[in-house]
Write a protein that holds these residues in place. Structure first.
Motif, PDB file in Angstrom:
ATOM      1  N   TYR A  43       0.748  -1.132  -0.061  1.00  0.00           N
ATOM      2  CA  TYR A  43       0.228  -0.185   0.150  1.00  0.00           C
ATOM      3  C   TYR A  43       0.777   1.187  -0.044  1.00  0.00           C
ATOM      4  O   TYR A  43       0.514   2.323  -0.687  1.00  0.00           O
ATOM      5  N   ASN A  44       2.086   1.315   0.893  1.00  0.00           N
ATOM      6  CA  ASN A  44       2.926   2.372   0.665  1.00  0.00           C
ATOM      7  C   ASN A  44       3.580   2.699  -0.498  1.00  0.00           C
ATOM      8  O   ASN A  44       3.791   3.849  -0.829  1.00  0.00           O
ATOM      9  N   VAL A  45       3.817   1.574  -1.337  1.00  0.00           N
ATOM     10  CA  VAL A  45       4.341   1.722  -2.585  1.00  0.00           C
ATOM     11  C   VAL A  45       3.524   2.445  -3.683  1.00  0.00           C
ATOM     12  O   VAL A  45       3.627   3.240  -4.302  1.00  0.00           O
ATOM     13  N   ILE A  46       2.104   2.004  -3.369  1.00  0.00           N
ATOM     14  CA  ILE A  46       1.242   2.458  -4.255  1.00  0.00           C
ATOM     15  C   ILE A  46       0.851   3.814  -3.771  1.00  0.00           C
ATOM     16  O   ILE A  46       0.673   4.709  -4.567  1.00  0.00           O
ATOM     17  N   TYR A  47       0.826   4.371  -2.568  1.00  0.00           N
ATOM     18  CA  TYR A  47       0.621   5.402  -2.320  1.00  0.00           C
ATOM     19  C   TYR A  47       1.512   6.599  -2.663  1.00  0.00           C
ATOM     20  O   TYR A  47       1.266   7.643  -3.221  1.00  0.00           O
ATOM     21  N   ILE A 107       0.810  12.649  -8.847  1.00  0.00           N
ATOM     22  CA  ILE A 107       0.318  13.858  -8.823  1.00  0.00           C
ATOM     23  C   ILE A 107       1.139  15.108  -9.033  1.00  0.00           C
ATOM     24  O   ILE A 107       0.893  16.007  -9.663  1.00  0.00           O
ATOM     25  N   ALA A 108       2.391  14.950  -8.269  1.00  0.00           N
ATOM     26  CA  ALA A 108       3.523  15.774  -8.498  1.00  0.00           C
ATOM     27  C   ALA A 108       3.883  16.005  -9.832  1.00  0.00           C
ATOM     28  O   ALA A 108       4.443  17.387 -10.279  1.00  0.00           O
ATOM     29  N   PHE A 109       4.263  14.941 -10.534  1.00  0.00           N
ATOM     30  CA  PHE A 109       4.520  15.142 -12.036  1.00  0.00           C
ATOM     31  C   PHE A 109       3.421  15.873 -12.846  1.00  0.00           C
ATOM     32  O   PHE A 109       3.829  16.782 -13.661  1.00  0.00           O
ATOM     33  N   PHE A 110       2.506  15.351 -12.484  1.00  0.00           N
ATOM     34  CA  PHE A 110       1.374  16.290 -13.354  1.00  0.00           C
ATOM     35  C   PHE A 110       1.210  17.647 -13.134  1.00  0.00           C
ATOM     36  O   PHE A 110       1.146  18.373 -14.140  1.00  0.00           O
ATOM     37  N   PHE A 111       1.457  18.136 -11.964  1.00  0.00           N
ATOM     38  CA  PHE A 111       1.405  19.632 -11.426  1.00  0.00           C
ATOM     39  C   PHE A 111       2.914  20.126 -12.183  1.00  0.00           C
ATOM     40  O   PHE A 111       3.000  21.493 -12.524  1.00  0.00           O
ATOM     41  N   GLY A 112       3.692  19.646 -12.067  1.00  0.00           N
ATOM     42  CA  GLY A 112       5.234  19.876 -12.775  1.00  0.00           C
ATOM     43  C   GLY A 112       4.813  20.179 -14.180  1.00  0.00           C
ATOM     44  O   GLY A 112       5.294  21.165 -14.911  1.00  0.00           O
ATOM     45  N   ILE A 113       4.135  19.152 -15.149  1.00  0.00           N
ATOM     46  CA  ILE A 113       3.894  19.458 -16.396  1.00  0.00           C
ATOM     47  C   ILE A 113       3.069  20.480 -16.539  1.00  0.00           C
ATOM     48  O   ILE A 113       3.180  21.375 -17.571  1.00  0.00           O
ATOM     49  N   LEU A 114       2.229  20.770 -15.792  1.00  0.00           N
ATOM     50  CA  LEU A 114       1.079  21.821 -15.923  1.00  0.00           C
ATOM     51  C   LEU A 114       1.894  23.153 -15.886  1.00  0.00           C
ATOM     52  O   LEU A 114       1.809  24.151 -16.453  1.00  0.00           O
ATOM     53  N   ALA A 115       2.832  23.360 -14.770  1.00  0.00           N
ATOM     54  CA  ALA A 115       3.469  24.580 -14.794  1.00  0.00           C
ATOM     55  C   ALA A 115       4.392  24.747 -15.727  1.00  0.00           C
ATOM     56  O   ALA A 115       4.609  25.928 -16.515  1.00  0.00           O
ATOM     57  N   VAL A 116       5.204  23.841 -16.553  1.00  0.00           N
ATOM     58  CA  VAL A 116       5.990  23.860 -17.779  1.00  0.00           C
ATOM     59  C   VAL A 116       4.831  24.247 -18.865  1.00  0.00           C
ATOM     60  O   VAL A 116       5.281  25.256 -19.652  1.00  0.00           O
ATOM     61  N   THR A 117       3.893  23.570 -18.955  1.00  0.00           N
ATOM     62  CA  THR A 117       2.746  24.010 -20.128  1.00  0.00           C
ATOM     63  C   THR A 117       2.429  25.498 -19.834  1.00  0.00           C
ATOM     64  O   THR A 117       2.136  26.152 -21.008  1.00  0.00           O
ATOM     65  N   TYR A 118       1.972  25.854 -18.804  1.00  0.00           N
ATOM     66  CA  TYR A 118       1.466  27.318 -18.635  1.00  0.00           C
ATOM     67  C   TYR A 118       2.610  28.296 -19.182  1.00  0.00           C
ATOM     68  O   TYR A 118       2.411  29.440 -19.632  1.00  0.00           O
ATOM     69  N   LEU A 141       5.205  24.763  -6.393  1.00  0.00           N
ATOM     70  CA  LEU A 141       5.121  24.544  -4.887  1.00  0.00           C
ATOM     71  C   LEU A 141       4.359  23.192  -4.626  1.00  0.00           C
ATOM     72  O   LEU A 141       4.646  22.468  -3.688  1.00  0.00           O
ATOM     73  N   ARG A 142       3.092  23.048  -5.247  1.00  0.00           N
ATOM     74  CA  ARG A 142       2.347  21.846  -5.028  1.00  0.00           C
ATOM     75  C   ARG A 142       2.959  20.704  -5.500  1.00  0.00           C
ATOM     76  O   ARG A 142       2.980  19.692  -4.552  1.00  0.00           O
ATOM     77  N   ALA A 143       3.733  20.702  -6.433  1.00  0.00           N
ATOM     78  CA  ALA A 143       4.655  19.413  -6.955  1.00  0.00           C
ATOM     79  C   ALA A 143       5.649  19.122  -5.789  1.00  0.00           C
ATOM     80  O   ALA A 143       5.731  17.966  -5.609  1.00  0.00           O
ATOM     81  N   ALA A 144       6.458  20.267  -5.428  1.00  0.00           N
ATOM     82  CA  ALA A 144       7.349  20.063  -4.299  1.00  0.00           C
ATOM     83  C   ALA A 144       6.883  19.547  -3.142  1.00  0.00           C
ATOM     84  O   ALA A 144       7.309  18.473  -2.418  1.00  0.00           O
ATOM     85  N   ALA A 204       7.651  15.921  -1.340  1.00  0.00           N
ATOM     86  CA  ALA A 204       8.523  16.121  -0.107  1.00  0.00           C
ATOM     87  C   ALA A 204       8.757  14.668   0.643  1.00  0.00           C
ATOM     88  O   ALA A 204       9.731  14.445   1.241  1.00  0.00           O
ATOM     89  N   LYS A 205       7.608  13.850   0.850  1.00  0.00           N
ATOM     90  CA  LYS A 205       7.587  12.716   1.690  1.00  0.00           C
ATOM     91  C   LYS A 205       8.154  11.403   0.777  1.00  0.00           C
ATOM     92  O   LYS A 205       9.118  10.833   1.121  1.00  0.00           O
ATOM     93  N   PRO A 206       7.679  11.248  -0.365  1.00  0.00           N
ATOM     94  CA  PRO A 206       8.050   9.949  -0.984  1.00  0.00           C
ATOM     95  C   PRO A 206       9.461  10.169  -1.550  1.00  0.00           C
ATOM     96  O   PRO A 206      10.306   9.147  -1.533  1.00  0.00           O
ATOM     97  N   LEU A 207       9.895  11.296  -2.011  1.00  0.00           N
ATOM     98  CA  LEU A 207      11.413  11.185  -2.733  1.00  0.00           C
ATOM     99  C   LEU A 207      12.406  11.572  -1.271  1.00  0.00           C
ATOM    100  O   LEU A 207      13.508  11.100  -1.732  1.00  0.00           O
ATOM    101  N   PHE A 208      12.001  12.363  -0.554  1.00  0.00           N
ATOM    102  CA  PHE A 208      13.045  13.102   0.364  1.00  0.00           C
ATOM    103  C   PHE A 208      12.799  12.499   1.824  1.00  0.00           C
ATOM    104  O   PHE A 208      13.497  12.872   2.783  1.00  0.00           O
ATOM    105  N   GLY A 209      11.554  11.810   2.103  1.00  0.00           N
ATOM    106  CA  GLY A 209      11.277  11.336   3.289  1.00  0.00           C
ATOM    107  C   GLY A 209      11.025  12.135   4.292  1.00  0.00           C
ATOM    108  O   GLY A 209      11.027  11.934   5.731  1.00  0.00           O
ATOM    109  N   TYR A 210      10.482  13.601   4.117  1.00  0.00           N
ATOM    110  CA  TYR A 210      10.223  14.589   4.983  1.00  0.00           C
ATOM    111  C   TYR A 210       8.916  14.550   5.137  1.00  0.00           C
ATOM    112  O   TYR A 210       8.082  14.519   4.125  1.00  0.00           O
ATOM    113  N   GLN A 211       8.471  14.420   6.437  1.00  0.00           N
ATOM    114  CA  GLN A 211       7.205  14.319   6.946  1.00  0.00           C
ATOM    115  C   GLN A 211       6.843  15.944   7.820  1.00  0.00           C
ATOM    116  O   GLN A 211       7.431  16.070   8.543  1.00  0.00           O
ATOM    117  N   PHE A 212       5.950  16.701   7.162  1.00  0.00           N
ATOM    118  CA  PHE A 212       5.392  17.868   7.651  1.00  0.00           C
ATOM    119  C   PHE A 212       4.785  17.540   9.121  1.00  0.00           C
ATOM    120  O   PHE A 212       4.097  16.513   9.187  1.00  0.00           O
TER     121      PHE A 212
END
Length: 171
Positions: free
Chosen positions: A12-16, A23-34, A77-80, A84-92
């Motif tokens: 489940y954690n891997v799927i999450y 989701i982050a990739f999608f918003f990164g693509i949106l930022a570049v597109t805009y 910002l939303r992508a970052a 934060a958690k899946p790539l850097f292990g940072y938990q707010f």
């Protein structure tokens, strides 16, 4: 995230994490597109031969800059935040978590650009000492007290002999 099937916590954690990264990739693509298409639209406005007053074209270009700037801030910002958690292990945690989640994960990055776009596309009557321009409907505008028709599409506006305004722009 909805768990559609019974699985081990590790699966489940891997799927999450995969879902969060997508989701982050999608918003990164949106930022570049805009950013890309905002630049193309500005370039097209700058290079077009338009019958609109220079002040209107300048205001349109400023609107484009502001919208591109806002999306260039909020979408990465939303992508970052999602990364934060899946790539850097940072938990707010604590106050930071209360401020960022859910506000800067979901509503703020979506609502602020949408409200700015709504504000910039709403019909507003403007006047200056030399000219007056105001949208009358989606296909007409007033210029110095005269009503002009606008053909459908995107582009520069050209006035013809019968006061029809044609738009021509290819992105």
């Amino acid at each position: 995230s909805v768990q559609w099937f019974v699985c081990k916590k590790q699966v489940y954690n891997v799927i999450y994490q995969g879902e969060t990264i997508s989701i982050a990739f999608f918003f990164g693509i949106l930022a570049v597109t805009y950013f890309f298409y905002g630049g193309k639209l500005d370039m097209a406005l700058r290079n077009s031969q338009t019958s609109l007053p220079a002040a209107i074209v300048k205001r349109l270009r400023i609107y484009i800059y502001i919208l591109v700037l806002v999306t260039a801030i909020f979408f990465p910002l939303r992508a970052a935040l999602f990364l934060a958690k899946p790539l850097f292990g940072y938990q707010f945690s604590g106050l930071l978590q209360k401020v960022l989640y859910p506000w800067f994960f979901y509503p703020v990055p979506e609502i602020v650009p949408a409200l700015i776009l709504l504000l910039f596309t709403s019909p507003i009557r403007t006047t200056s000492s030399s000219e007056s321009y105001a949208p009358v409907s989606s296909s007409t505008y007033l210029l110095n007290g005269e009503e002009h028709r606008v053909s459908q599409g995107f582009g520069s506006l050209e006035t013809t002999n019968d006061n029809t305004v044609r738009q021509s722009l290819w992105l």
